[in-house]
Design a protein around this motif. Structure first.
Motif, PDB file in Angstrom:
ATOM      1  N   PHE A 138       0.841  -1.303   0.186  1.00 56.81           N
ATOM      2  CA  PHE A 138       0.086  -0.175   0.021  1.00 56.81           C
ATOM      3  C   PHE A 138       0.629   1.648  -0.109  1.00 56.81           C
ATOM      4  O   PHE A 138       1.721   1.866   0.730  1.00 56.81           O
ATOM      5  CB  PHE A 138      -1.013  -0.122   1.563  1.00 56.81           C
ATOM      6  N   ILE A 139       0.594   2.797  -1.328  1.00 53.35           N
ATOM      7  CA  ILE A 139       0.932   3.641  -0.210  1.00 53.35           C
ATOM      8  C   ILE A 139       0.267   3.984   1.006  1.00 53.35           C
ATOM      9  O   ILE A 139      -1.273   3.783   0.924  1.00 53.35           O
ATOM     10  CB  ILE A 139       0.519   4.856  -1.393  1.00 53.35           C
ATOM     11  N   HIS A 140       1.044   4.733   1.842  1.00 51.85           N
ATOM     12  CA  HIS A 140       0.486   4.928   2.811  1.00 51.85           C
ATOM     13  C   HIS A 140      -0.962   5.985   3.847  1.00 51.85           C
ATOM     14  O   HIS A 140      -1.579   5.634   4.154  1.00 51.85           O
ATOM     15  CB  HIS A 140       0.960   5.109   4.672  1.00 51.85           C
ATOM     16  N   SER A 141      -0.686   7.005   2.605  1.00 48.55           N
ATOM     17  CA  SER A 141      -1.284   8.108   2.881  1.00 48.55           C
ATOM     18  C   SER A 141      -1.252   8.813   1.355  1.00 48.55           C
ATOM     19  O   SER A 141      -0.043   9.049   0.856  1.00 48.55           O
ATOM     20  CB  SER A 141      -1.533   8.849   3.656  1.00 48.55           C
ATOM     21  N   PRO A 142      -2.512   9.797   0.867  1.00 51.12           N
ATOM     22  CA  PRO A 142      -2.034  10.682   0.023  1.00 51.12           C
ATOM     23  C   PRO A 142      -0.595  11.584   0.624  1.00 51.12           C
ATOM     24  O   PRO A 142      -0.577  12.662  -0.229  1.00 51.12           O
ATOM     25  CB  PRO A 142      -3.163  11.282  -0.340  1.00 51.12           C
TER      26      PRO A 142
END
Length: 363
Positions: free
Chosen positions: A168-172
């Motif tokens: 996952f990309i953890h956050s934008p």
């Protein structure tokens, strides 16, 4: 009150793709998965269904036996619909918590680089055949593809694994350019076999649409903070239309800094759970599963109540909530923003710009 807080679960989102891991990172007890070209395996327009492992169209050597129902993904892989999340789990508790979860039947574990628990989770799972469990982890956005590769390989070394099931990309957080660079690099690493699926966490509709606008393949999984109080219906509807699965964790008014035990909605949760002879945490897991999400409950191990909850949260009753009960829970929607919840998961307190700030609208 503190005991009740520990009983309430946290669900985290997920979706899965293919990958072909480098054997140099694999411990001797792990068999690198078969990796035909991902694009040659994906069936466009296929129906995504709830299934058991025996009925999934997976390569034979990747078939996994697990007691829980699974969700088939558009990548032709699958994830158990109930797993175990390690957000806020102390390092010293991970091995015991994971061991209890395994004993309960859990086969899907979610962690992140920023949680600092990858190595401990790897230690807890190192004696199991790799094909018999699922792991997802999360990395921050990076400024170039080389940094993304280094970040994911660091996670694999920590986990003592040759691949993860979802990266996952953890956050934008990081901005438009970093988001697209990181996402594209993870897709490339997926083709190389270091992750079976690529996901994004804490993305809002604007972030998902920017991926689509750039002509990139949409993520396989989206992870979001979702509860009856915070349902992100715009993102859920979009993901459903694109056959993207959602992994959810229950935060919102059920934890954070709210006095959630004193309002009418909480009393309704108590009444429904009592009528089914289940805990509130089990009720929320049932709500998530019945809503079509992948649920990642969590619990600590410091007390007997917490330890018992690990088993309870996974082994929820097979009975369905009634339509009336689901409608009651769905009627709790409050659209609570991240700033009001006061939590951090892939961002820092400095990123929060007041109580109305929400991670799903971050620039």
């Amino acid at each position: 009150m503190r005991t009740a807080f520990h009983l309430l679960i946290s669900f985290l989102f997920t979706i899965v793709l293919h990958t072909h891991p480098s054997t140099s990172l694999a411990p001797s007890n792990q068999t690198p998965p078969h990796n035909p070209s991902r694009r040659s395996v994906i069936k466009t327009g296929s129906t995504v269904t709830v299934s058991t492992f025996s009925s999934l169209l997976l390569p034979p050597q990747n078939a996994v036996a697990a007691p829980a129902a699974t969700l088939a993904l558009k990548s032709d892989y699958a994830l158990p619909q109930i797993g175990f999340g390690l957000y806020k789990t102390a390092k010293e508790e991970v091995v015991e918590a994971a061991s209890l979860a395994l004993k309960a039947g859990v086969r899907y574990f979610d962690t992140a680089q920023s949680y600092g628990t990858e190595a401990e989770l790897g230690s807890a799972l190192k004696d199991m055949e790799r094909r018999k469990f699922f792991v997802s982890t999360k990395i921050a956005t990076q400024q170039n593809g080389g940094y993304v590769r280094s970040a994911l390989k660091k996670s694999l070394r920590n986990l003592q694994m040759s691949y993860v099931d979802v990266a996952f990309i953890h956050s934008p957080i990081g901005g438009f350019d970093k988001r697209l660079i990181t996402f594209s690099a993870l897709r490339a690493l997926q083709e190389e076999g270091f992750t079976r699926s690529v996901g994004v966490a804490n993305y809002g509709l604007k972030h998902l649409k920017e991926i689509e606008k750039e002509g990139l393949e949409l993520p396989d999984v989206v992870a979001l903070e979702i509860s009856p109080y915070n349902q992100h219906r715009d993102v859920v509807d979009y993901c459903n239309s694109k056959k993207i699965k959602i992994v959810c964790e229950s935060w919102s008014k059920l934890s954070g800094k709210f006095n959630w035990g004193s309002d009418e909605n909480f009393r309704a949760i108590n009444e429904i759970s009592t009528s089914h002879s289940i805990t509130k945490a089990q009720l929320l897991t049932m709500w998530a599963v019945q809503s079509g999400f992948i649920a990642l409950p969590r619990s600590g191990v410091k007390s007997e109540v917490e330890r018992k909850a690990i088993d309870e949260n996974f082994n929820v009753p097979s009975e369905k909530l009634t339509d009336e009960e689901m409608n009651i829970l769905n009627g709790f929607e409050r659209n609570l923003p991240t700033g009001a919840l006061g939590r951090t998961d892939g961002w820092t307190a400095d990123d929060i710009k007041g109580e109305n700030w929400d991670i799903t609208t971050a620039i």
